[in-house]
Design a protein around this motif. Sequence first.
Motif, PDB file in Angstrom:
ATOM      1  N   CYS A   1      90.608  67.815 106.660  1.00  9.18           N
ATOM      2  CA  CYS A   1      90.623  69.272 106.520  1.00  9.18           C
ATOM      3  C   CYS A   1      91.324  69.676 105.225  1.00  9.18           C
ATOM      4  O   CYS A   1      92.159  68.948 104.690  1.00  9.18           O
ATOM      5  CB  CYS A   1      91.348  69.912 107.703  1.00  9.18           C
TER       6      CYS A   1
ATOM      7  N   GLU B   1      93.747  72.441 103.352  1.00  8.77           N
ATOM      8  CA  GLU B   1      94.769  73.440 103.656  1.00  8.77           C
ATOM      9  C   GLU B   1      94.286  74.829 103.241  1.00  8.77           C
ATOM     10  O   GLU B   1      93.752  75.017 102.148  1.00  8.77           O
ATOM     11  CB  GLU B   1      96.060  73.091 102.912  1.00  8.77           C
ATOM     12  N   GLU B   2      94.427  75.791 104.149  1.00  6.01           N
ATOM     13  CA  GLU B   2      94.028  77.184 103.902  1.00  6.01           C
ATOM     14  C   GLU B   2      92.568  77.268 103.452  1.00  6.01           C
ATOM     15  O   GLU B   2      92.232  77.936 102.471  1.00  6.01           O
ATOM     16  CB  GLU B   2      94.956  77.838 102.873  1.00  6.01           C
ATOM     17  N   ASP B   3      91.705  76.604 104.184  1.00  2.00           N
ATOM     18  CA  ASP B   3      90.275  76.574 103.871  1.00  2.00           C
ATOM     19  C   ASP B   3      89.594  77.778 104.519  1.00  2.00           C
ATOM     20  O   ASP B   3      89.509  77.858 105.740  1.00  2.00           O
ATOM     21  CB  ASP B   3      89.671  75.270 104.411  1.00  2.00           C
TER      22      ASP B   3
ATOM     23  N   ASP C   1      92.355  78.011 109.596  1.00  2.00           N
ATOM     24  CA  ASP C   1      93.372  77.402 110.462  1.00  2.00           C
ATOM     25  C   ASP C   1      93.169  77.810 111.921  1.00  2.00           C
ATOM     26  O   ASP C   1      93.387  77.009 112.827  1.00  2.00           O
ATOM     27  CB  ASP C   1      94.775  77.823 110.009  1.00  2.00           C
TER      28      ASP C   1
ATOM     29  N   VAL D   1      95.371  67.241 107.227  1.00  2.00           N
ATOM     30  CA  VAL D   1      95.169  68.411 106.374  1.00  2.00           C
ATOM     31  C   VAL D   1      95.632  68.063 104.958  1.00  2.00           C
ATOM     32  O   VAL D   1      96.771  67.633 104.760  1.00  2.00           O
ATOM     33  CB  VAL D   1      95.952  69.625 106.910  1.00  2.00           C
ATOM     34  N   TYR D   2      94.748  68.259 103.996  1.00  2.00           N
ATOM     35  CA  TYR D   2      95.018  67.895 102.607  1.00  2.00           C
ATOM     36  C   TYR D   2      95.357  69.147 101.797  1.00  2.00           C
ATOM     37  O   TYR D   2      94.521  70.049 101.676  1.00  2.00           O
ATOM     38  CB  TYR D   2      93.795  67.207 101.994  1.00  2.00           C
ATOM     39  N   PRO D   3      96.560  69.223 101.232  1.00  2.00           N
ATOM     40  CA  PRO D   3      96.928  70.394 100.422  1.00  2.00           C
ATOM     41  C   PRO D   3      96.445  70.264  98.986  1.00  2.00           C
ATOM     42  O   PRO D   3      96.236  69.162  98.466  1.00  2.00           O
ATOM     43  CB  PRO D   3      98.466  70.354 100.472  1.00  2.00           C
TER      44      PRO D   3
END
Length: 305
Positions: A238, A240-242, A247, A268-270
């Motif tokens: 996933c 991050e903040e997609d 979320d 989750v990948y930032p």
Amino acid sequence: MTDADNATRAPESDAQESTPVVGEHCVTDRPTPLGQSSTGEIIKLDDIEVYISKPADYPHAPSRLLLLLTGGTGIKSINNQLQADKYASEGFLVLMPDMFGGDTAPVATSITDDSTSFLEQFKIKAVEVTKSFFIDMWLARITEQKVLPILHKVIEAAKVQYSDAVKQGDGIYAVGYCIGARFVLLLAKKTEPLGDSEDAEAAQIRTGPYIKVGALAHPASVVPDDFQDVSVPLSLVCVEEDPLFPDKVRTAGEDIMSNADLEHEVQVYPGVPHGFAVVGEYEDESIQDAQATAYEQMLSWIQAH
């Protein structure tokens, strides 16, 4: 405007939570890695075009069957073909079907030069709005009723033509990217939606799951109900903040899987754009590193099952 800004900008309809959405990187390819070319071929299974990539030693050595479902760029995208080849190099017989029936997404347009004149930016923005409209129209056609019958035909044909690989893996493995990830979820369900009906039971039939394990990267067009009744182990990559996999949807999906005691993992990948896990070049080395890590996550998951 940065790559991340472009990649996460959604069509105007994104404001409506219930409306399917897709990102720029779901409908366009990043630059293909220099010097790389695909090694598979396009064949037909039950009259459906399928890109097939085989391990170098297949069929002399056993292989497991992997279904790869793409984003909107489809099976003729070199990057998608390279993605299939990567899994084949790890011993999977990979089938990447034309799940859109030849109806791939309209090509998105983005401003890549901030120095462009105001007039040129206005013209490009007008093109973007037009493209966004056509992408929305395309998404409206990518329904369960259109796509699932295509996937079922490919699966049934594969069970016959590549029965050795299906038997070797005791079922069919699946990975999905962007909108393709949603259809991995649907294939993982114990129930299959058959269309709109006032009677919920009449709209479903218990025939699944069609796969034994799934791995998903930056899903698009997913709603919480897509996680209901999923019954195979899942790994999720996933962003991050997609905005294309908010979320709220992700956490609802995690709750549904946890409450069902379903084996799953979520990473989750930032700092990466939607679409980052698909083969393609980025100038930012941290995105390239995340791409490699996401691939290893998905590969390890299907190898372990």
